[in-house]
Write a protein that holds these residues in place. Structure first.
Motif, PDB file in Angstrom:
ATOM      1  N   LYS A   1       5.509  45.217 -14.506  1.00  0.00           N
ATOM      2  CA  LYS A   1       5.557  46.583 -14.156  1.00  0.00           C
ATOM      3  C   LYS A   1       4.123  47.128 -14.670  1.00  0.00           C
ATOM      4  O   LYS A   1       4.114  47.128 -15.852  1.00  0.00           O
ATOM      5  CB  LYS A   1       6.659  47.332 -14.331  1.00  0.00           C
ATOM      6  N   VAL A   2       3.413  47.740 -14.042  1.00  0.00           N
ATOM      7  CA  VAL A   2       2.146  48.206 -14.601  1.00  0.00           C
ATOM      8  C   VAL A   2       1.992  49.646 -14.042  1.00  0.00           C
ATOM      9  O   VAL A   2       2.310  50.224 -12.973  1.00  0.00           O
ATOM     10  CB  VAL A   2       0.831  47.583 -13.747  1.00  0.00           C
ATOM     11  N   ARG A   3       1.700  50.392 -15.354  1.00  0.00           N
ATOM     12  CA  ARG A   3       1.157  51.915 -14.809  1.00  0.00           C
ATOM     13  C   ARG A   3      -0.094  51.991 -14.893  1.00  0.00           C
ATOM     14  O   ARG A   3      -0.643  51.831 -16.182  1.00  0.00           O
ATOM     15  CB  ARG A   3       1.926  52.921 -15.962  1.00  0.00           C
TER      16      ARG A   3
ATOM     17  N   PRO B   1      -2.374  53.809  -3.537  1.00  0.00           N
ATOM     18  CA  PRO B   1      -1.436  54.285  -4.803  1.00  0.00           C
ATOM     19  C   PRO B   1      -0.443  55.315  -4.197  1.00  0.00           C
ATOM     20  O   PRO B   1       0.634  55.437  -4.890  1.00  0.00           O
ATOM     21  CB  PRO B   1      -2.426  55.258  -5.395  1.00  0.00           C
ATOM     22  N   ALA B   2      -0.675  55.750  -2.939  1.00  0.00           N
ATOM     23  CA  ALA B   2       0.540  56.534  -2.369  1.00  0.00           C
ATOM     24  C   ALA B   2       1.738  56.003  -1.953  1.00  0.00           C
ATOM     25  O   ALA B   2       2.707  56.362  -1.584  1.00  0.00           O
ATOM     26  CB  ALA B   2       0.020  57.592  -1.364  1.00  0.00           C
ATOM     27  N   ASP B   3       1.539  54.539  -1.684  1.00  0.00           N
ATOM     28  CA  ASP B   3       2.403  53.487  -1.207  1.00  0.00           C
ATOM     29  C   ASP B   3       3.816  53.716  -2.105  1.00  0.00           C
ATOM     30  O   ASP B   3       3.699  53.242  -3.188  1.00  0.00           O
ATOM     31  CB  ASP B   3       2.046  52.298  -0.998  1.00  0.00           C
TER      32      ASP B   3
ATOM     33  N   GLU C   1       2.321  53.587 -10.452  1.00  0.00           N
ATOM     34  CA  GLU C   1       3.167  52.288 -10.790  1.00  0.00           C
ATOM     35  C   GLU C   1       3.173  51.327  -9.852  1.00  0.00           C
ATOM     36  O   GLU C   1       3.428  51.627  -8.568  1.00  0.00           O
ATOM     37  CB  GLU C   1       4.538  52.725 -11.382  1.00  0.00           C
ATOM     38  N   TRP C   2       2.884  50.042 -10.107  1.00  0.00           N
ATOM     39  CA  TRP C   2       3.137  48.973  -9.111  1.00  0.00           C
ATOM     40  C   TRP C   2       3.398  47.710  -9.894  1.00  0.00           C
ATOM     41  O   TRP C   2       3.632  47.852 -11.136  1.00  0.00           O
ATOM     42  CB  TRP C   2       1.659  48.806  -8.479  1.00  0.00           C
ATOM     43  N   SER C   3       3.675  46.624  -9.345  1.00  0.00           N
ATOM     44  CA  SER C   3       4.168  45.532  -9.839  1.00  0.00           C
ATOM     45  C   SER C   3       3.592  44.218  -9.460  1.00  0.00           C
ATOM     46  O   SER C   3       2.869  44.186  -8.364  1.00  0.00           O
ATOM     47  CB  SER C   3       5.764  45.617  -9.979  1.00  0.00           C
TER      48      SER C   3
ATOM     49  N   PRO D   1       6.468  43.135  -5.303  1.00  0.00           N
ATOM     50  CA  PRO D   1       5.252  42.986  -6.359  1.00  0.00           C
ATOM     51  C   PRO D   1       4.083  41.935  -5.497  1.00  0.00           C
ATOM     52  O   PRO D   1       4.472  41.239  -4.605  1.00  0.00           O
ATOM     53  CB  PRO D   1       5.896  41.901  -7.412  1.00  0.00           C
ATOM     54  N   VAL D   2       3.008  42.069  -6.077  1.00  0.00           N
ATOM     55  CA  VAL D   2       1.755  41.413  -5.791  1.00  0.00           C
ATOM     56  C   VAL D   2       2.166  40.076  -6.241  1.00  0.00           C
ATOM     57  O   VAL D   2       2.586  39.968  -7.641  1.00  0.00           O
ATOM     58  CB  VAL D   2       0.630  42.027  -6.130  1.00  0.00           C
TER      59      VAL D   2
END
Length: 140
Positions: A113-115, A26-28, A130-132, A35-36
């Motif tokens: 985009k995911v929160r 999560p800290a990345d 957030e990540w994608s 995106p994955v």
């Protein structure tokens, strides 16, 4: 240095049939820009790995909002449970319900985009990041 009480999210994993298990920190800071890749039409699930420092946490849940082009396309909220301090510093692991990735050309165009948030009953937010991801015809 004193540790904060409550939950510390260590990792989120993406587990998809036929693909390798991806571990995200999560800290990345690169989670949005890199995106994955998830193959369209496969069953996938998210896993959470977290530690409870001290004190009990009640009614912990994971809430996620998925957006594409700033339009909400999916919401997920799942109860994780109540937890006491992590025994022997071993993290807790929780697998969320499996979902099926969308299919088709339109689903593959662009990224999502995911929160993700980890929240307790008392409205304490333990993690918010957030990540994608993007959908592909095949694993890349």
């Amino acid at each position: 240095m004193s540790e904060q009480s409550g939950i510390v999210l260590l990792a989120i994993t993406v587990n998809a049939e036929g693909g390798e298990r991806l571990r995200l920190a999560p800290a990345d800071s690169g989670l949005l820009s890199n995106p994955v890749v998830i193959k369209e039409g496969v069953q996938y699930s998210l896993g959470l790995e977290f530690r409870v420092n001290h004190g009990d946490t009640a009614g912990v849940r994971c809430a996620q909002v998925v957006k594409r082009a700033n339009v909400t396309v999916d919401k997920l909220e799942e109860v994780l449970g109540s937890y006491g301090p992590s025994p022997d510093e071993d993290p807790y692991k929780k697998e969320l319900a499996a979902q099926e990735a969308p299919t088709g050309l339109q689903a593959r165009s662009g990224s999502y985009k995911v929160r993700s948030r980890i929240i307790a009953d008392d409205a304490t937010v333990y993690a918010d990041f957030e990540w994608s991801y993007k959908l592909a015809k095949d694993w890349q």
